[in-house]
Motif scaffolding. Sequence first.
Motif, PDB file in Angstrom:
ATOM      1  N   MET A 160       0.853  -1.205   0.000  1.00 60.47           N
ATOM      2  CA  MET A 160       0.000   0.000   0.000  1.00 60.47           C
ATOM      3  C   MET A 160       0.876   1.236   0.000  1.00 60.47           C
ATOM      4  O   MET A 160       1.748   1.395   0.848  1.00 60.47           O
ATOM      5  N   LEU A 161       0.623   2.099  -0.957  1.00 61.23           N
ATOM      6  CA  LEU A 161       1.414   3.328  -1.051  1.00 61.23           C
ATOM      7  C   LEU A 161       0.885   4.359  -0.064  1.00 61.23           C
ATOM      8  O   LEU A 161      -0.304   4.662  -0.054  1.00 61.23           O
ATOM      9  N   THR A 162       1.760   4.868   0.787  1.00 57.22           N
ATOM     10  CA  THR A 162       1.359   5.966   1.670  1.00 57.22           C
ATOM     11  C   THR A 162       2.471   6.998   1.703  1.00 57.22           C
ATOM     12  O   THR A 162       3.633   6.686   1.447  1.00 57.22           O
ATOM     13  N   ILE A 163       2.082   8.236   2.026  1.00 54.84           N
ATOM     14  CA  ILE A 163       3.063   9.309   2.184  1.00 54.84           C
ATOM     15  C   ILE A 163       3.190   9.587   3.671  1.00 54.84           C
ATOM     16  O   ILE A 163       2.222   9.986   4.316  1.00 54.84           O
ATOM     17  N   SER A 164       4.366   9.365   4.223  1.00 56.95           N
ATOM     18  CA  SER A 164       4.563   9.593   5.655  1.00 56.95           C
ATOM     19  C   SER A 164       5.478  10.798   5.855  1.00 56.95           C
ATOM     20  O   SER A 164       5.927  11.432   4.905  1.00 56.95           O
ATOM     21  N   LEU A 165       5.734  11.095   7.106  1.00 58.20           N
ATOM     22  CA  LEU A 165       6.616  12.225   7.441  1.00 58.20           C
ATOM     23  C   LEU A 165       8.008  12.026   6.860  1.00 58.20           C
ATOM     24  O   LEU A 165       8.651  12.980   6.423  1.00 58.20           O
ATOM     25  N   THR A 166       8.464  10.753   6.816  1.00 57.77           N
ATOM     26  CA  THR A 166       9.813  10.475   6.305  1.00 57.77           C
ATOM     27  C   THR A 166       9.974  10.949   4.866  1.00 57.77           C
ATOM     28  O   THR A 166      11.018  11.490   4.507  1.00 57.77           O
ATOM     29  N   HIS A 167       8.918  10.784   4.045  1.00 55.07           N
ATOM     30  CA  HIS A 167       8.992  11.236   2.657  1.00 55.07           C
ATOM     31  C   HIS A 167       9.283  12.730   2.602  1.00 55.07           C
ATOM     32  O   HIS A 167      10.132  13.190   1.837  1.00 55.07           O
ATOM     33  N   TYR A 168       8.553  13.500   3.439  1.00 53.00           N
ATOM     34  CA  TYR A 168       8.740  14.953   3.407  1.00 53.00           C
ATOM     35  C   TYR A 168      10.129  15.333   3.904  1.00 53.00           C
ATOM     36  O   TYR A 168      10.776  16.223   3.346  1.00 53.00           O
ATOM     37  N   VAL A 169      10.604  14.647   4.943  1.00 55.09           N
ATOM     38  CA  VAL A 169      11.928  14.977   5.487  1.00 55.09           C
ATOM     39  C   VAL A 169      12.999  14.697   4.448  1.00 55.09           C
ATOM     40  O   VAL A 169      13.927  15.491   4.252  1.00 55.09           O
ATOM     41  N   ILE A 170      12.854  13.576   3.705  1.00 59.21           N
ATOM     42  CA  ILE A 170      13.884  13.243   2.711  1.00 59.21           C
ATOM     43  C   ILE A 170      13.808  14.204   1.533  1.00 59.21           C
ATOM     44  O   ILE A 170      14.840  14.660   1.021  1.00 59.21           O
ATOM     45  N   LEU A 171      12.579  14.566   1.110  1.00 62.55           N
ATOM     46  CA  LEU A 171      12.451  15.567   0.030  1.00 62.55           C
ATOM     47  C   LEU A 171      13.121  16.871   0.440  1.00 62.55           C
ATOM     48  O   LEU A 171      13.871  17.479  -0.335  1.00 62.55           O
ATOM     49  N   SER A 172      12.868  17.264   1.705  1.00 61.31           N
ATOM     50  CA  SER A 172      13.452  18.509   2.186  1.00 61.31           C
ATOM     51  C   SER A 172      14.967  18.416   2.264  1.00 61.31           C
ATOM     52  O   SER A 172      15.676  19.362   1.903  1.00 61.31           O
ATOM     53  N   ALA A 173      15.501  17.260   2.686  1.00 61.02           N
ATOM     54  CA  ALA A 173      16.956  17.096   2.751  1.00 61.02           C
ATOM     55  C   ALA A 173      17.558  17.176   1.359  1.00 61.02           C
ATOM     56  O   ALA A 173      18.616  17.790   1.155  1.00 61.02           O
ATOM     57  N   LEU A 174      16.865  16.579   0.367  1.00 52.51           N
ATOM     58  CA  LEU A 174      17.353  16.606  -1.013  1.00 52.51           C
ATOM     59  C   LEU A 174      17.407  18.043  -1.530  1.00 52.51           C
ATOM     60  O   LEU A 174      18.407  18.481  -2.117  1.00 52.51           O
ATOM     61  N   PHE A 231       1.828  14.069  -4.437  1.00 50.48           N
ATOM     62  CA  PHE A 231       3.112  14.263  -3.749  1.00 50.48           C
ATOM     63  C   PHE A 231       4.265  13.937  -4.667  1.00 50.48           C
ATOM     64  O   PHE A 231       5.217  14.718  -4.784  1.00 50.48           O
ATOM     65  N   TYR A 232       4.191  12.792  -5.356  1.00 44.17           N
ATOM     66  CA  TYR A 232       5.344  12.428  -6.186  1.00 44.17           C
ATOM     67  C   TYR A 232       5.505  13.382  -7.360  1.00 44.17           C
ATOM     68  O   TYR A 232       6.638  13.757  -7.706  1.00 44.17           O
ATOM     69  N   LEU A 233       4.383  13.807  -7.986  1.00 48.07           N
ATOM     70  CA  LEU A 233       4.495  14.767  -9.092  1.00 48.07           C
ATOM     71  C   LEU A 233       5.143  16.063  -8.621  1.00 48.07           C
ATOM     72  O   LEU A 233       6.079  16.583  -9.238  1.00 48.07           O
ATOM     73  N   LEU A 234       4.651  16.588  -7.470  1.00 48.52           N
ATOM     74  CA  LEU A 234       5.199  17.844  -6.961  1.00 48.52           C
ATOM     75  C   LEU A 234       6.656  17.674  -6.563  1.00 48.52           C
ATOM     76  O   LEU A 234       7.485  18.561  -6.821  1.00 48.52           O
ATOM     77  N   ALA A 235       6.987  16.532  -5.945  1.00 45.65           N
ATOM     78  CA  ALA A 235       8.368  16.315  -5.514  1.00 45.65           C
ATOM     79  C   ALA A 235       9.299  16.289  -6.715  1.00 45.65           C
ATOM     80  O   ALA A 235      10.372  16.909  -6.693  1.00 45.65           O
ATOM     81  N   ILE A 236       8.861  15.595  -7.805  1.00 45.32           N
ATOM     82  CA  ILE A 236       9.712  15.537  -8.998  1.00 45.32           C
ATOM     83  C   ILE A 236       9.870  16.933  -9.593  1.00 45.32           C
ATOM     84  O   ILE A 236      10.969  17.345  -9.979  1.00 45.32           O
ATOM     85  N   THR A 237       8.756  17.708  -9.654  1.00 46.20           N
ATOM     86  CA  THR A 237       8.840  19.062 -10.211  1.00 46.20           C
ATOM     87  C   THR A 237       9.782  19.925  -9.385  1.00 46.20           C
ATOM     88  O   THR A 237      10.628  20.650  -9.929  1.00 46.20           O
TER      89      THR A 237
END
Lengths: 104, 184
Positions: free
Chosen positions: A1-15, B11-17
């Motif tokens: 099951m695909l979910t978006i958790s806090l870890t996703h946001y933290v890693i996006l922000s780190a990137l 989320f993934y679309l925005l993250a990639i953009t």
Amino acid sequence: MLTISLTHYVILSALLFSIGLFGVITKRNAVAVLICIEIMLNAVNINLVAFSKYITPIDFTGQIFSLFVITVAAAEVGIGLAIIIAIYRNKLSVNLDDFDLLKW
Amino acid sequence: METSIYSVIAFYLLAITIVGNAALVVFAKNIVHSVLFLAVTFISMAGLFLLLDADFIAAIQVLVYAGAVCIMVVFGIMLIQAPDMKGTNLFNTQLFAGGGVVALVFALCAILAGRTAWTDLLATQAVPENTIQVIGTLLMSKYVIPFEVVAILLLVALVGAIVIARDDAGTVAMDEGVKANAHD
């Protein structure tokens, strides 16, 4: 099951923060360095708002803090551009490698 | 936890953009193109804030960053760059050293984010529907001192930017020009 958790946001922000830091270290143009600092501040904002949603949704601490970050960043870019314009007037360059007045 | 498939796709679309445009900001050779990609990054970041139930922050992001900051940076570039914009945004000699340091920083952040036990911290409540009312009340009650300090900071920054960027010699020349015109 695909979910978006806090870890996703933290890693996006780190990137995003890493991309900004890379620009700050490797760019020659002073305005480009200023832009990359804005990217780093925005990465921090993503973190703050994500923490606000997932950890303190009632207190709004992160959202208020990111509002202050946005304000300070706007003031910073204004002052930064003014300083760059003032230096350009004296040295006729925006290349950071030319700004070695304090080196001896 | 976001479970809706639409928010996952968003989320993934925005993250990639966001990440793609931020990389283009750094790797573009023309600084005006960099600022354009920066505006796209900021607007997609506003979309990410909407996904995080922060609609007021998203509106402020578009107003302040995409509206004010990008335009101001373009004005600054037009004031200081030569007419030819080619190759105005190049790398210095620290490309590989900087890349290594940044890769280390990112690896450290990602490992720590993966190892932290976020599930112990997660709140069970949802964000209230009306964020603007709550933020307004908080800014005028609990956070009123920082709010006023930030107002003074903006005033100081405004006056400081004008004083630093003012060209005294240029002002004198312009005054003389006005006087010369008046004598004609």
